[in-house]
Design a protein around this motif. Structure first.
Motif, PDB file in Angstrom:
ATOM      1  N   UNK A   1       0.852  -1.187   0.000  1.00 30.42           N
ATOM      2  CA  UNK A   1       0.000   0.000   0.000  1.00 30.42           C
ATOM      3  C   UNK A   1       0.886   1.235   0.000  1.00 30.42           C
ATOM      4  N   UNK A   2       0.767   2.062  -1.041  1.00 29.50           N
ATOM      5  CA  UNK A   2       1.563   3.284  -1.113  1.00 29.50           C
ATOM      6  C   UNK A   2       1.014   4.340  -0.174  1.00 29.50           C
ATOM      7  N   UNK A   3       1.924   5.064   0.471  1.00 27.51           N
ATOM      8  CA  UNK A   3       1.504   6.074   1.434  1.00 27.51           C
ATOM      9  C   UNK A   3       2.562   7.160   1.539  1.00 27.51           C
ATOM     10  N   UNK A   4       2.133   8.344   1.950  1.00 28.90           N
ATOM     11  CA  UNK A   4       3.081   9.352   2.417  1.00 28.90           C
ATOM     12  C   UNK A   4       3.647   8.864   3.744  1.00 28.90           C
ATOM     13  N   UNK A   5       4.658   9.542   4.254  1.00 31.21           N
ATOM     14  CA  UNK A   5       5.227   9.137   5.537  1.00 31.21           C
ATOM     15  C   UNK A   5       4.306   9.594   6.673  1.00 31.21           C
ATOM     16  N   UNK A   6       3.377   8.709   7.035  1.00 29.58           N
ATOM     17  CA  UNK A   6       2.392   9.031   8.063  1.00 29.58           C
ATOM     18  C   UNK A   6       2.786   8.497   9.429  1.00 29.58           C
ATOM     19  N   UNK A   7       4.008   7.986   9.549  1.00 33.11           N
ATOM     20  CA  UNK A   7       4.461   7.466  10.827  1.00 33.11           C
ATOM     21  C   UNK A   7       4.143   5.994  10.997  1.00 33.11           C
ATOM     22  N   UNK A   8       4.678   5.419  12.074  1.00 35.83           N
ATOM     23  CA  UNK A   8       4.575   3.976  12.295  1.00 35.83           C
ATOM     24  C   UNK A   8       3.163   3.542  12.667  1.00 35.83           C
ATOM     25  N   UNK A   9       2.609   4.132  13.711  1.00 37.00           N
ATOM     26  CA  UNK A   9       1.319   3.690  14.212  1.00 37.00           C
ATOM     27  C   UNK A   9       0.195   3.860  13.219  1.00 37.00           C
ATOM     28  N   UNK A  10       0.143   5.021  12.578  1.00 41.25           N
ATOM     29  CA  UNK A  10      -0.905   5.260  11.587  1.00 41.25           C
ATOM     30  C   UNK A  10      -0.794   4.286  10.423  1.00 41.25           C
ATOM     31  N   UNK A  11       0.435   4.007   9.997  1.00 37.57           N
ATOM     32  CA  UNK A  11       0.622   3.070   8.892  1.00 37.57           C
ATOM     33  C   UNK A  11       0.189   1.663   9.299  1.00 37.57           C
ATOM     34  N   UNK A  12       0.493   1.267  10.530  1.00 31.30           N
ATOM     35  CA  UNK A  12       0.040  -0.038  11.005  1.00 31.30           C
ATOM     36  C   UNK A  12      -1.488  -0.111  11.041  1.00 31.30           C
ATOM     37  N   UNK A  13      -2.135   0.981  11.405  1.00 26.85           N
ATOM     38  CA  UNK A  13      -3.597   1.005  11.412  1.00 26.85           C
ATOM     39  C   UNK A  13      -4.155   0.835  10.003  1.00 26.85           C
ATOM     40  N   UNK A  14      -3.484   1.423   9.016  1.00 26.99           N
ATOM     41  CA  UNK A  14      -3.896   1.248   7.615  1.00 26.99           C
ATOM     42  C   UNK A  14      -3.788  -0.223   7.225  1.00 26.99           C
ATOM     43  N   UNK A  15      -2.655  -0.830   7.574  1.00 29.23           N
ATOM     44  CA  UNK A  15      -2.449  -2.243   7.241  1.00 29.23           C
ATOM     45  C   UNK A  15      -3.489  -3.122   7.927  1.00 29.23           C
ATOM     46  N   UNK A  16      -3.757  -2.856   9.207  1.00 28.56           N
ATOM     47  CA  UNK A  16      -4.719  -3.665   9.955  1.00 28.56           C
ATOM     48  C   UNK A  16      -6.126  -3.550   9.377  1.00 28.56           C
ATOM     49  N   UNK A  17      -6.440  -2.399   8.785  1.00 29.96           N
ATOM     50  CA  UNK A  17      -7.792  -2.187   8.259  1.00 29.96           C
ATOM     51  C   UNK A  17      -8.094  -3.064   7.052  1.00 29.96           C
ATOM     52  N   UNK A  18      -7.059  -3.568   6.380  1.00 26.60           N
ATOM     53  CA  UNK A  18      -7.285  -4.431   5.211  1.00 26.60           C
ATOM     54  C   UNK A  18      -6.878  -5.879   5.486  1.00 26.60           C
ATOM     55  N   UNK A  19      -6.375  -6.151   6.687  1.00 29.32           N
ATOM     56  CA  UNK A  19      -5.953  -7.511   7.034  1.00 29.32           C
ATOM     57  C   UNK A  19      -7.171  -8.432   7.125  1.00 29.32           C
ATOM     58  N   UNK A  20      -7.005  -9.671   6.687  1.00 27.72           N
ATOM     59  CA  UNK A  20      -8.133 -10.606   6.650  1.00 27.72           C
ATOM     60  C   UNK A  20      -7.995 -11.771   7.613  1.00 27.72           C
TER      61      UNK A  20
END
Length: 296
Positions: free
Chosen positions: A64-83
């Protein structure tokens, strides 16, 4: 028994490729495993390396491409699509030598169905285990004295439903202390932190931020102060600020006097305490809301 491995990339592409190679050797079934990489570097290098190494043929990988939104926010993005039902928070610079590691980790998770977070031995280059800590920032325990207070976010297993229930990582933290924060919230919800001592994984450390410069210390101290602000009482927080201000003034004065001697350690310490002094000054002059991360 499925597992979603969540990774944040920020100029750590080669570390991630090495880790993905390790994953291809795991005994866990491929259908039970997915890898989600949030690419804070916001370029196609990560995807290109995966394709060049044919890793997407052996693993279910999503980038998932992203701006540098930091560690926690990026992990939240990843978790939102995890199955998968279990989420493995993983740093890019992990080295996985035990081919049964993930399979055994999931067996432990199933053996403790009400777990809050699970980790294992996390060995640095000196073979020191840096996975568990018995107090929070500024030696606070918040009622959990003589207990494991938090696990390193370099490796953290959390059930997906629990992660969603507690709101994932606090997005106010850009980087650092978000692992302490989420572990404290898990404990406050009565969810145990479980250490599996017979499993080991290696952690190189510092891959995304190898230079301990002024900016590094600014990010680190800002997160420390934010953690204290969020979890201490107002009175205790203000006492802490005054104490740190006195200490920072003394340390800056001392290392400024020692700086002409040209010893690298003194210059390093001066940089460290100047960063702390600047954070404290800004916190004193402005609302503490400035400590919270705000995306650009």
């Amino acid at each position: 028994m499925g597992l979603s491995i969540l990774i944040v990339n920020y100029n750590t592409e080669q570390f991630i490729v090495n880790f993905l190679h390790d994953l291809t050797k795991q005994t866990i079934g491929a259908s039970c495993l997915e890898v989600i990489i949030v690419n804070n570097s916001n370029n196609n290098t990560m995807q290109s390396l995966i394709e060049q190494n044919n890793l997407n043929l052996n693993l279910n990988i999503q980038v998932i491409l992203s701006e540098n939104i930091g560690f926690g926010r990026a992990m939240n993005v990843a978790a939102s699509v995890a199955s998968q039902p279990h989420l493995l928070i993983a740093n890019p610079d992990l080295v996985l030598a035990d081919h049964h590691y993930l399979q055994e980790l999931l067996i432990q998770a199933e053996s403790h169905p009400q777990y809050g977070a699970i980790t294992t031995q996390l060995l640095d280059e000196k073979q020191q285990d840096l996975s568990e800590f018995y107090d929070y920032e500024f030696h606070e325990t918040f009622g959990f004295k003589n207990q494991i207070c938090w696990f390193s976010g370099a490796l953290l297993l959390i059930r997906s439903e629990v992660y969603q229930h507690i709101g994932g990582f606090d997005p106010d933290f850009f980087m650092y202390c978000e692992d302490e924060d989420i572990c404290l919230r898990l404990k406050q919800h009565g969810l145990p932190l479980i250490k599996v001592n017979h499993l080991q994984i290696s952690h190189i450390g510092g891959a995304s931020e190898p230079n301990l410069c002024h900016n590094y210390f600014s990010r680190w101290y800002r997160s420390q102060i934010l953690f204290a602000y969020k979890h201490m009482s107002a009175d205790a927080f203000n006492v802490l600020l005054r104490k740190l201000q006195r200490k920072a003034r003394y340390k800056c004065m001392t290392y400024q006097l020692l700086k002409p001697f040209g010893i690298a350690r003194y210059k390093f310490k001066l940089t460290q305490w100047q960063a702390m002094a600047e954070i404290l000054k800004k916190t004193q002059q402005e609302s503490t809301d400035w400590l919270k991360y705000t995306p650009k």
